[in-house]
Every structure is written in C-alpha cells, then in structure tokens.
Design a protein around this motif. Sequence first.
Motif, mmCIF file in Angstrom:
data_model
loop_
_atom_site.group_PDB
_atom_site.id
_atom_site.type_symbol
_atom_site.label_atom_id
_atom_site.label_comp_id
_atom_site.label_asym_id
_atom_site.label_seq_id
_atom_site.Cartn_x
_atom_site.Cartn_y
_atom_site.Cartn_z
ATOM 1 N N MET A 1 0.837 -1.175 0.000
ATOM 2 C CA MET A 1 0.000 0.000 0.000
ATOM 3 C C MET A 1 0.886 1.244 0.000
ATOM 4 O O MET A 1 1.909 1.296 0.667
ATOM 5 N N VAL A 2 0.475 2.238 -0.722
ATOM 6 C CA VAL A 2 1.207 3.490 -0.798
ATOM 7 C C VAL A 2 0.645 4.441 0.251
ATOM 8 O O VAL A 2 -0.563 4.602 0.367
ATOM 9 N N VAL A 3 1.537 5.066 1.010
ATOM 10 C CA VAL A 3 1.150 6.102 1.963
ATOM 11 C C VAL A 3 2.019 7.314 1.679
ATOM 12 O O VAL A 3 3.242 7.243 1.761
ATOM 13 N N LEU A 4 1.384 8.406 1.297
ATOM 14 C CA LEU A 4 2.115 9.635 1.011
ATOM 15 C C LEU A 4 1.712 10.683 2.038
ATOM 16 O O LEU A 4 0.788 11.457 1.823
ATOM 17 N N SER A 5 2.398 10.700 3.169
ATOM 18 C CA SER A 5 2.059 11.662 4.202
ATOM 19 C C SER A 5 2.904 12.927 4.085
ATOM 20 O O SER A 5 2.516 13.978 4.549
ATOM 21 N N LYS A 6 4.062 12.787 3.480
ATOM 22 C CA LYS A 6 4.936 13.936 3.278
ATOM 23 C C LYS A 6 5.351 13.949 1.817
ATOM 24 O O LYS A 6 5.872 12.967 1.305
ATOM 25 N N ILE A 7 5.107 15.044 1.137
ATOM 26 C CA ILE A 7 5.347 15.096 -0.304
ATOM 27 C C ILE A 7 6.808 15.375 -0.629
ATOM 28 O O ILE A 7 7.371 14.797 -1.536
ATOM 29 N N TYR A 8 7.443 16.254 0.092
ATOM 30 C CA TYR A 8 8.859 16.483 -0.188
ATOM 31 C C TYR A 8 9.706 15.791 0.872
ATOM 32 O O TYR A 8 9.377 15.778 2.051
ATOM 33 N N THR A 9 10.780 15.164 0.388
ATOM 34 C CA THR A 9 11.662 14.404 1.299
ATOM 35 C C THR A 9 13.077 14.955 1.314
ATOM 36 O O THR A 9 13.857 14.605 2.193
ATOM 37 N N LYS A 10 13.415 15.732 0.331
ATOM 38 C CA LYS A 10 14.754 16.317 0.157
ATOM 39 C C LYS A 10 15.807 15.279 -0.219
ATOM 40 O O LYS A 10 16.970 15.620 -0.376
ATOM 41 N N THR A 11 15.397 14.003 -0.374
ATOM 42 C CA THR A 11 16.380 12.966 -0.711
ATOM 43 C C THR A 11 16.857 13.075 -2.157
ATOM 44 O O THR A 11 17.876 12.492 -2.504
ATOM 45 N N GLY A 12 16.133 13.811 -2.982
ATOM 46 C CA GLY A 12 16.532 13.966 -4.377
ATOM 47 C C GLY A 12 17.273 15.253 -4.659
ATOM 48 O O GLY A 12 17.611 15.543 -5.811
ATOM 49 N N ASP A 13 17.544 16.018 -3.632
ATOM 50 C CA ASP A 13 18.188 17.318 -3.831
ATOM 51 C C ASP A 13 19.583 17.213 -4.428
ATOM 52 O O ASP A 13 20.083 18.158 -5.031
ATOM 53 N N GLY A 14 20.219 16.067 -4.292
ATOM 54 C CA GLY A 14 21.560 15.878 -4.841
ATOM 55 C C GLY A 14 21.555 15.326 -6.258
ATOM 56 O O GLY A 14 22.603 14.981 -6.802
ATOM 57 N N GLY A 15 20.359 15.217 -6.858
ATOM 58 C CA GLY A 15 20.283 14.753 -8.243
ATOM 59 C C GLY A 15 20.087 13.260 -8.389
ATOM 60 O O GLY A 15 20.242 12.718 -9.476
ATOM 61 N N GLU A 16 19.729 12.577 -7.298
ATOM 62 C CA GLU A 16 19.462 11.140 -7.361
ATOM 63 C C GLU A 16 18.029 10.863 -6.943
ATOM 64 O O GLU A 16 17.395 11.675 -6.278
ATOM 65 N N THR A 17 17.548 9.687 -7.324
ATOM 66 C CA THR A 17 16.219 9.238 -6.938
ATOM 67 C C THR A 17 16.280 7.743 -6.630
ATOM 68 O O THR A 17 17.222 7.065 -7.044
ATOM 69 N N ALA A 18 15.281 7.273 -5.925
ATOM 70 C CA ALA A 18 15.237 5.855 -5.563
ATOM 71 C C ALA A 18 14.376 5.085 -6.556
ATOM 72 O O ALA A 18 13.307 5.547 -6.956
ATOM 73 N N LEU A 19 14.852 3.918 -6.941
ATOM 74 C CA LEU A 19 14.068 3.008 -7.772
ATOM 75 C C LEU A 19 13.193 2.145 -6.865
ATOM 76 O O LEU A 19 13.311 2.184 -5.640
ATOM 77 N N GLY A 20 12.335 1.349 -7.480
ATOM 78 C CA GLY A 20 11.425 0.491 -6.732
ATOM 79 C C GLY A 20 12.118 -0.551 -5.881
ATOM 80 O O GLY A 20 11.552 -1.031 -4.897
ATOM 81 N N ASN A 21 13.344 -0.891 -6.225
ATOM 82 C CA ASN A 21 14.090 -1.883 -5.442
ATOM 83 C C ASN A 21 14.968 -1.226 -4.382
ATOM 84 O O ASN A 21 15.753 -1.889 -3.717
ATOM 85 N N GLY A 22 14.855 0.097 -4.245
ATOM 86 C CA GLY A 22 15.623 0.827 -3.245
ATOM 87 C C GLY A 22 16.939 1.392 -3.738
ATOM 88 O O GLY A 22 17.545 2.238 -3.072
ATOM 89 N N ALA A 23 17.413 0.947 -4.888
ATOM 90 C CA ALA A 23 18.674 1.466 -5.433
ATOM 91 C C ALA A 23 18.524 2.946 -5.766
ATOM 92 O O ALA A 23 17.458 3.398 -6.178
ATOM 93 N N ARG A 24 19.585 3.691 -5.570
ATOM 94 C CA ARG A 24 19.577 5.119 -5.908
ATOM 95 C C ARG A 24 20.331 5.299 -7.220
ATOM 96 O O ARG A 24 21.389 4.713 -7.421
ATOM 97 N N VAL A 25 19.735 6.094 -8.105
ATOM 98 C CA VAL A 25 20.329 6.361 -9.417
ATOM 99 C C VAL A 25 20.198 7.844 -9.731
ATOM 100 O O VAL A 25 19.381 8.552 -9.138
ATOM 101 N N ALA A 26 20.995 8.290 -10.691
ATOM 102 C CA ALA A 26 20.911 9.679 -11.141
ATOM 103 C C ALA A 26 19.538 9.937 -11.764
ATOM 104 O O ALA A 26 18.991 9.091 -12.465
ATOM 105 N N LYS A 27 19.006 11.108 -11.503
ATOM 106 C CA LYS A 27 17.694 11.459 -12.055
ATOM 107 C C LYS A 27 17.713 11.518 -13.584
ATOM 108 O O LYS A 27 16.672 11.413 -14.212
ATOM 109 N N HIS A 28 18.902 11.659 -14.156
ATOM 110 C CA HIS A 28 19.003 11.700 -15.610
ATOM 111 C C HIS A 28 19.286 10.315 -16.210
ATOM 112 O O HIS A 28 19.528 10.204 -17.411
ATOM 113 N N SER A 29 19.233 9.262 -15.405
ATOM 114 C CA SER A 29 19.496 7.920 -15.931
ATOM 115 C C SER A 29 18.446 7.544 -16.968
ATOM 116 O O SER A 29 17.315 8.050 -16.953
#
Length: 190
Positions: A1-29
């Motif tokens: 189940m998806v729970v979105l209680s906080k919309i901004y996390t600041k975890t992507g501020d460095g230009g990375e994002t999380a994939l569904g398996n938890g791995a972090r990759v560049a937002k431009h991948s």
Amino acid sequence: MVVLSKIYTKTGDGGETALGNGARVAKHSLRVSAYGTVDETNATVGLARLHASAEMDAALARISNDLFDLGADLCTPDMHKDKDLTYTPLRMIDSQVTRLEQEIDVWNARLTPLRSFILPGGTALAAQLHLCRTVCRRAERLVVELGTLEEVNAEAVKYLNRLSDWFFVAGRIANDDGRADVLWVPGLTR
C-alpha cells in the motif's frame, strides 16, 4: 500500500532518486527518463479525458491506470532478481496488450481504410490523442533503448507499441469515425 504523508523528502536534492528496489540512481538515468516519459504520456491521457465521453473516457481511464502499472514495472529493475525483493513487483502482462489489440480491432472495423497519412487535428479529442500517440512513441523508444543496456519486461515494450497504435485509431474514432480526419496533401504548400 502506498502512503504519502509527506510530499517532499529532500532525498533527491543531490540529483538522485530511488528506484522500486531501493537502489539510488541519477535522475538523468535512462531508466528514470523511460518511466518519466511514461508518466508524461499519462499526463497527456488526463488532458484527452477532458474531451472524452462515455466509452472513450472509460477506455482512457483504464489506460491511465495501466500506465501507472507500467511505470511501476520500469522503476523496479533486475527482473531476474524479483525473488530477492520483500514484495512482488508489479509487471505488465500479456492480457493488458491483448485488451488494447481487441479494442483496436473493434474500432478499426468501423473505419474506412486510409489512402493518405493523416495530420493531427480535427476534433479537440483527436488532436489530443495524437499528442498522446507521439509522447507514447517517445516513451517506447526510451524503453527499447533501455532494453539494450538492462533487462526490461518484454510486455512493457509490447504495451507501448500497441498503445501508440491504439491512440492513432482512437484519434480517428474521435474524428467522427474518420470522416473528420485531416488528410496530408504532399507538397500542398510548395
């Protein structure tokens, strides 16, 4: 189940994002570009729905949900390692492609065969469906390119390929079953 209680996390501020398996990759991948363009396709579907009624709106609603499924599929790489995850990833399946094919066949039976290419336009819905088609084709190209570098679910590629055809036929249906199609006239403005 998806729970979105906080919309901004600041975890992507460095230009990375999380994939569904938890791995972090560049937002431009390429993977992020591929599923991001699927999301963009879905946004164009939302705009098309503003002009659709009844049967077409219901079909576009199904497609919108499918596109979220597709994004979920693409954001979880390593299909052969699915068993290592703590959950079963959502994957596109053949019946989603088959449904598109069946809808295309039903609608195409109502249409006169084309003797010319058509231009985007006619009704507002038809024009919007052609925009959906072109963004979908871009998503398809990105997913196919991703598939040359990493494993991609074959049903995801098939779905995008069929969906762009679906948008084309749906655009003709939205143009009074093709009677209001805007035909290309080669060299018209020479």
